[in-house]
Write an enzyme that holds these catalytic residues in place. Structure first.
Site, PDB file in Angstrom:
ATOM      1  N   HIS B  67       0.839  -1.206   0.000  1.00  0.00           N
ATOM      2  CA  HIS B  67       0.000   0.000   0.000  1.00  0.00           C
ATOM      3  C   HIS B  67       0.873   1.254   0.000  1.00  0.00           C
ATOM      4  O   HIS B  67       0.601   2.238  -0.693  1.00  0.00           O
ATOM      5  CB  HIS B  67      -0.914  -0.044   1.230  1.00  0.00           C
ATOM      6  CG  HIS B  67      -1.693   1.193   1.462  1.00  0.00           C
ATOM      7  ND1 HIS B  67      -1.471   2.021   2.544  1.00  0.00           N
ATOM      8  CD2 HIS B  67      -2.698   1.781   0.766  1.00  0.00           C
ATOM      9  CE1 HIS B  67      -2.297   3.045   2.498  1.00  0.00           C
ATOM     10  NE2 HIS B  67      -3.053   2.926   1.431  1.00  0.00           N
ATOM     11  N   GLU B  70       2.193   1.827  -3.370  1.00  0.00           N
ATOM     12  CA  GLU B  70       1.136   2.395  -4.225  1.00  0.00           C
ATOM     13  C   GLU B  70       1.105   3.920  -4.087  1.00  0.00           C
ATOM     14  O   GLU B  70       1.040   4.642  -5.072  1.00  0.00           O
ATOM     15  CB  GLU B  70      -0.207   1.775  -3.826  1.00  0.00           C
ATOM     16  CG  GLU B  70      -1.420   2.361  -4.515  1.00  0.00           C
ATOM     17  CD  GLU B  70      -2.552   2.711  -3.541  1.00  0.00           C
ATOM     18  OE1 GLU B  70      -3.049   1.799  -2.848  1.00  0.00           O
ATOM     19  OE2 GLU B  70      -2.922   3.897  -3.469  1.00  0.00           O
ATOM     20  N   HIS B  71       1.194   4.402  -2.855  1.00  0.00           N
ATOM     21  CA  HIS B  71       1.206   5.858  -2.631  1.00  0.00           C
ATOM     22  C   HIS B  71       2.425   6.479  -3.313  1.00  0.00           C
ATOM     23  O   HIS B  71       2.321   7.526  -3.962  1.00  0.00           O
ATOM     24  CB  HIS B  71       1.281   6.159  -1.126  1.00  0.00           C
ATOM     25  CG  HIS B  71      -0.051   6.245  -0.464  1.00  0.00           C
ATOM     26  ND1 HIS B  71      -0.479   7.365   0.203  1.00  0.00           N
ATOM     27  CD2 HIS B  71      -1.060   5.354  -0.359  1.00  0.00           C
ATOM     28  CE1 HIS B  71      -1.693   7.158   0.704  1.00  0.00           C
ATOM     29  NE2 HIS B  71      -2.070   5.952   0.373  1.00  0.00           N
ATOM     30  N   GLU B 143      -4.063   7.962   7.567  1.00  0.00           N
ATOM     31  CA  GLU B 143      -5.027   7.090   6.898  1.00  0.00           C
ATOM     32  C   GLU B 143      -5.351   5.897   7.798  1.00  0.00           C
ATOM     33  O   GLU B 143      -6.514   5.506   7.930  1.00  0.00           O
ATOM     34  CB  GLU B 143      -4.453   6.593   5.557  1.00  0.00           C
ATOM     35  CG  GLU B 143      -5.461   5.790   4.733  1.00  0.00           C
ATOM     36  CD  GLU B 143      -4.894   5.291   3.413  1.00  0.00           C
ATOM     37  OE1 GLU B 143      -3.734   5.634   3.068  1.00  0.00           O
ATOM     38  OE2 GLU B 143      -5.616   4.558   2.713  1.00  0.00           O
TER      39      GLU B 143
END
Lengths: 412, 429
Positions: B67, B70-71, B143
């Site tokens: 993840h 991905e950022h 997040e």
């Protein structure tokens, strides 16, 4: 897509004739004068009306009927614009030709049952149904704080517009006063005092469907809506804080827009809001999230109806002062926007307009609500957005009045 | 280029595999303004233990790294951000990481070819520095907080964490603040170089597109890059034993009323993809019949005051972990015992449900047809199936038609041996 407009039983019907979708949709709009305090009863009524009726007096029975008709569905929405409340009841089902069955006829018949024959006897909604849906709305109202963005926004509006219909949301106090016969009275009021419109989209016999639905309805005429205008107030910019049992915090910075022309409301401010906080290319995202790592999300929300712009950010509570300072700087910085930002905002908004016809609900919704703002067709709107200049957008800075901050603070 | 006709529907998916191993899937849907492109890798949050390219031993990487990566792929060397480049063309861009995959996508009405090139380029141009990695930790930390602060997502996360014993699906996709704090740029490059090879990826394009031109754009773009097909990625394998990790746990949270989550775990033996597909569908139909909108179950729970107003359920399947199925039920239950008893009473019910089985089957088929109503919904299912089974499923209509009550009953009768966890969220007083 061919658009056919007709009056059937003196009620305007708009039919979007297209075979590009595999399903059809119908939306019946009821528009009536808004009354403060009615939000809760309308919410309960709109829920119960698509869940049960006399013929299908439990949700299980209705759902079995929906399943017999290939996963068709019914739903409702409520919206307040200016001095009107609008409820729309919708049905959607697969087109007959894909399943070789009379789905559309069956679904429209049930839709008429829902509208004309609610689960009522002795001039009140039947106790079992009433209790079930009353309970469901009560549960949702009780849990409002679990949806922090929704709750925080409502609290901000209450502070910004005390004692106004703008900050009047469905609430527990009003719910607890509603009885089964109150609800029935409200149903009768809506059926007899609403301005009606029917929208149909897909590949269907629109006259047959419209005649079935509108057979026993009478529409009332109302004047054009009166939209909210904000007046300048001698009021200090205030900060409110509320603590919740969460680790993160959510911050809402509310501003009011003053002396706004219809052109600015519809075409200039959306561009302003897009540049300010309309996505990952916006100033809020770039400065507050990417450059300063202060928030996972930071965006602006423009409420066209009540002429407010709210900046919303998910932050660590320790960074509140820093984020507030930066937000104010970002807003101040809007006095200098670039040509690139202007073009990008216009392109973004115009793309969204072009996408409307890809979705049945969007087509219906756009066409119905555009009359409220007298925005014109999609192509007229695109032309108007293209005409907006940098000066138009910069002028909005002087029309913005900082009003309130509401912080939902997480506990440490 | 292969033309894959979707049986019983007038739909076609085109497929081509390039020399560098990249698979391209194309779905033409005339009459729609919006076009969609996805660039997807078979790499997700569970792929944390593997032999990185150029190495010989298995390395373990911090949770949440897929993840995080991905950022970071949105970072670019030049001043113009990826977001700005795509938004200049009016495109909306986003990405998502799941347990087994990560995808990057855009949607736009105009300038599709230009946007497609930007998508391919930014995903294939990693730029990680110590500074930009550190900066991201603050953002992703928030997040993680945001997800943990949502009672529904928190309940889901803790249920999965407690019901699974050994497999990486146990952990949250984003990791924890502690785990992401350990991530370095070197780790990111290891993961990128191993899993972002075109032979481990595919592109899906959907909308009113020109098939030949789209293939040409992608081919030209890839020919300018120096990716070579790589060997199969060696990863640590996990088995999920029977039993659960934590049987019962209570947490305080931002909730008005107590929320009870009951999580049931079933293990099935390995089987071929077609049998597995049917098993999944049978299980979903079964739980929908018992607990879904046609069951009246919610009304019974309210009438008997078992719950206040909230009830829902969810199904998960972990194919690469001993075919573990998890069924999660949650409600604002007045009594945990009564809620559990209501669920289990339904599970042990032996009534004839052949009528309901046929009704739900009919609806599955109708919903399958409706998937192809919009280019985005069609592409979602084409992508999902391709990622899971490695192929475009062209006979799903026939598979659904072939479902029968006798096989369905055999599957139900196999559900007698399950494990269960309780997760309770209570309000802070």
């Amino acid at each position: 897509m061919e658009i056919i407009k007709r009056n059937i039983n003196n009620i305007p019907v708009t039919y979007f004739k297209t075979n590009k979708f595999k399903s059809v949709q119908g939306s019946l709009f009821f528009k009536m004068p808004a009354e403060e305090g009615k939000e809760t009863i309308l919410s309960l009524l709109s829920l119960i009306m698509v869940s049960v009726c006399k013929k299908y007096d439990t949700n299980k029975k209705l759902n079995l009927n929906l399943f017999e008709n290939y996963a068709s569905y019914y739903c409702s929405e409520i919206r307040r614009i200016g001095n009107y409340d609008i409820i729309n009841y919708n049905f959607s089902c697969i087109n007959d030709k894909y399943v070789n069955d009379n789905v559309i006829d069956n679904v429209v018949d049930t839709f008429c049952e829902l509208i004309y024959n609610p689960d009522v006897s002795n001039k009140m909604f039947n106790k079992e149904s009433f209790d079930l849906y009353f309970n469901s709305v009560r549960g949702k109202l009780g849990r409002i704080k679990e949806n922090r963005k929704k709750y925080g926004y409502q609290m901000l509006m209450k502070k910004m517009f005390p004692n106004s219909s703008i900050s009047s949301f469905k609430n527990m106090d009003d719910l607890l006063k509603i009885s089964a016969d109150d609800l029935y009275k409200e149903y009768l009021y809506i059926m007899n005092n609403s301005n009606l419109e029917l929208y149909l989209i897909g590949d269907l016999d629109y006259e047959k469907v419209a005649n079935k639905i509108l057979n026993n309805l009478k529409s009332v005429s109302y004047t054009n809506p009166k939209l909210n205008e904000n007046k300048k107030e001698e009021k200090e910019f205030k900060v409110y804080k509320e603590t919740l049992n969460t680790s993160g915090s959510v911050m809402f910075l509310g501003t009011k827009l003053l002396d706004i022309t219809p052109y600015e409301r519809s075409f200039v401010i959306p561009i302003y809001s897009n540049i300010l906080g309309g996505g990952p290319s916006s100033r809020c995202f770039d400065i507050i999230r990417e450059k300063n790592s202060l928030a996972y999300y930071c965006y602006s929300k423009y409420a066209k109806d009540n002429l407010t712009i709210t900046l919303i950010a998910g932050i660590d509570g320790d960074n509140f002062d820093k984020t507030k300072k930066l937000m104010l700087e970002v807003m101040d910085g809007m006095k200098n926007i670039t040509d690139e930002e202007l073009v990008r905002a216009k392109t973004d908004i115009i793309t969204s307009l072009k996408q409307i016809e890809d979705d049945k609900s969007s087509v219906v919704s756009y066409n119905y609500f555009s009359d409220f703002y007298e925005d014109g067709s999609v192509s007229e709107k695109i032309n108007n957005f293209n005409k907006v200049t940098k000066d138009d957008v910069i002028k909005i800075c002087d029309k913005l009045s900082l009003d309130t901050i509401y912080l939902l603070e997480g506990e440490k | 280029m292969e033309e894959i006709k979707i049986k019983n529907l007038d739909e076609t998916v085109y497929k081509e595999v390039l020399d560098n191993g990249l698979t391209i899937l194309l779905y033409k849907k005339p009459g729609f303004q919006n076009k969609y492109a996805f660039f997807e890798t078979k790499y997700g949050s569970v792929n944390n233990s593997f032999i990185p390219n150029g190495n010989k031993e298995i390395h373990q990487y911090p949770l949440g790294i897929a993840h995080f990566l991905e950022h970071k792929l949105f970072e670019s060397k030049d001043d113009d951000s990826v977001f700005k480049k795509l938004q200049n063309y009016g495109a909306y861009v986003n990405a998502a990481t799941s347990y087994e995959n990560t995808y990057y996508y855009f949607e736009t009405t105009d300038n599709f070819d230009d946007c497609l090139k930007i998508l391919l380029d930014f995903v294939q141009s990693p730029f990680f520095t110590d500074e930009n990695v550190e900066k991201e930790k603050g953002i992703i930390g928030q997040e993680i907080d945001m997800i943990n602060d949502d009672p529904n997502r928190f309940l889901y996360r803790m249920s999965i964490n407690n019901v699974l014993k050994n497999i990486p699906y146990k952990y949250d996709i984003g990791g924890t603040k502690e785990s992401i704090d350990k991530i370095t740029k070197e780790d990111l490059y290891d993961c990128y170089n191993t899993f972002y090879n075109p032979s481990n990826m595919f592109v899906m394009v959907a909308g009113d597109i020109d098939i030949d031109n789209t293939i040409k754009v992608i081919k030209e773009n890839q020919s300018m890059k120096d990716f070579k097909k790589q060997c199969k990625i060696v990863q640590e394998e996990f088995t999920e034993p029977n039993g659960v990790d934590v049987k019962k746990e209570t947490y305080t949270h931002n909730v008005k009323n107590k929320i009870v989550g009951l999580c049931y775990k079933l293990n099935y033996p390995k089987m071929d993809d077609e049998d597995l597909y049917k098993l999944k569908v049978y299980l979903n139909i079964y739980f929908d019949i018992l607990f879904g909108s046609t069951s009246g179950f919610y009304d019974e729970l309210i009438k008997n005051k078992v719950i206040k107003s909230k009830f829902d359920y969810d199904s998960l399947h972990f194919k690469n972990a001993n075919n573990t199925f998890v069924e999660l039920f949650y409600a604002d239950a007045n009594s945990v015992t009564k809620f559990k008893s209501a669920i289990e009473s339904k599970l042990s019910n032996k009534d004839d449900i052949s009528y309901m089985f046929n009704l739900w089957k009919k609806n599955l088929i109708a919903n399958y047809v409706r998937r192809f109503e919009y280019p985005d919904s069609a592409s979602y299912f084409i992508r999902k199936n391709y990622a899971k089974y490695g192929k475009v499923i062209d006979n799903e209509y026939d598979l659904l038609e072939s479902l029968n009550y006798d096989d369905f009953i055999k599957v139900i009768e196999s559900i007698h041996d399950y494990d269960m966890v309780e997760v309770i969220l209570k309000p802070k007083q």
